[in-house]
Write a protein that holds these residues in place. Structure first.
Motif, PDB file in Angstrom:
ATOM      1  N   VAL A 268       0.519   2.566 -26.600  1.00 30.48           N
ATOM      2  CA  VAL A 268       1.475   3.631 -26.306  1.00 30.48           C
ATOM      3  C   VAL A 268       2.883   3.048 -26.254  1.00 30.48           C
ATOM      4  CG1 VAL A 268       2.155   5.409 -24.654  1.00 30.48           C
ATOM      5  CG2 VAL A 268      -0.266   4.903 -25.012  1.00 30.48           C
TER       6      VAL A 268
ATOM      7  N   ARG B  75       7.359   4.150 -26.438  1.00 33.44           N
ATOM      8  CA  ARG B  75       8.410   5.159 -26.541  1.00 33.44           C
ATOM      9  C   ARG B  75       8.794   5.265 -28.007  1.00 33.44           C
ATOM     10  NH1 ARG B  75      12.834   3.587 -22.150  1.00 33.44           N
ATOM     11  NH2 ARG B  75      13.803   5.482 -22.929  1.00 33.44           N
TER      12      ARG B  75
ATOM     13  N   GLU C 227       4.561   8.452 -25.893  1.00 31.60           N
ATOM     14  CA  GLU C 227       4.181   9.077 -24.626  1.00 31.60           C
ATOM     15  C   GLU C 227       4.421  10.575 -24.645  1.00 31.60           C
ATOM     16  OE1 GLU C 227       5.593   5.684 -21.539  1.00 31.60           O
ATOM     17  OE2 GLU C 227       7.158   6.603 -22.760  1.00 31.60           O
TER      18      GLU C 227
END
Length: 200
Positions: A167, A169, A136
């Motif tokens: 997507v 982290r 992100e």
């Protein structure tokens, strides 16, 4: 570095000259957000927390009259703390990443070109449905690698399929979850490109 502590709802700074207000201003966040990031309580996004810690470190080093800085920015957009260093005349060199608002020397690799070559290689080996695992982050390197992925697909006449992009982290645990989601889809990829070594 500065040591911050919470006492009776107030944040005290134990190093002379550096205040929570200074750190918050340098990181372009509120004092409450800076306090949460520095004291590890409440929720603060990963990128914001990194920016606050980076700003705290830079402010601490400035107070020690450090003469120059070699930095790898944690964000491509929220860079007020680095802009202040350059504006105040401190010698700054950015490594691995650049920030548009910061006018100084930098040492970077060709992230866009490297990503493009990686995708070119996959296409040359017969892969058309190439998944992308990205984070992100607004960090320069991630943006450049995403551009390389897109440009390579376009150069080979392969339409960008957003369903092939997952997507995550930038941690191993989150990357595993994002990869499982990607390969659980009905039309799953047959090859995978990632923008971050922590995800590989």
């Amino acid at each position: 570095m500065c040591n911050f502590r919470v006492a009776g709802g107030q944040v005290a700074v134990t190093q002379k000259g550096i205040t929570l207000k200074d750190v918050a201003a340098a990181a372009n966040v509120s004092r409450a957000t800076a306090a949460r990031a520095l004291n590890s309580y409440g929720y603060v996004g990963d990128e914001t927390a990194l920016r606050v810690l980076e700003a705290e470190l830079l402010e601490s080093l400035r107070s020690l009259s450090i003469r120059g800085f070699i930095l790898a920015p944690t964000s491509a957009t929220d860079s007020e703390h680095i802009v202040r260093l350059v504006r105040d005349g401190a010698p700054v060199v950015l490594i691995d990443r650049v920030v548009k608002e910061v006018h100084c020397d930098s040492v970077v690799v060709d992230n866009e070109g490297g990503a493009g070559e990686a995708v070119d290689y996959l296409v040359a080996n017969g892969h058309k449905r190439i998944g992308l695992l990205r984070d992100e982050s607004r960090i320069f390197t991630a943006q450049e690698r995403l551009a390389g992925y897109r440009n390579s697909l376009q150069s080979h006449g392969i339409a960008l399929d957003e369903s092939l992009i997952s997507v995550s982290r930038s941690t191993v645990e989150h990357a595993v979850e994002a990869t499982i989601r990607l390969f659980s889809r009905r039309k799953r990829p047959i090859a995978l490109f990632t923008v971050d070594s922590l995800m590989t």
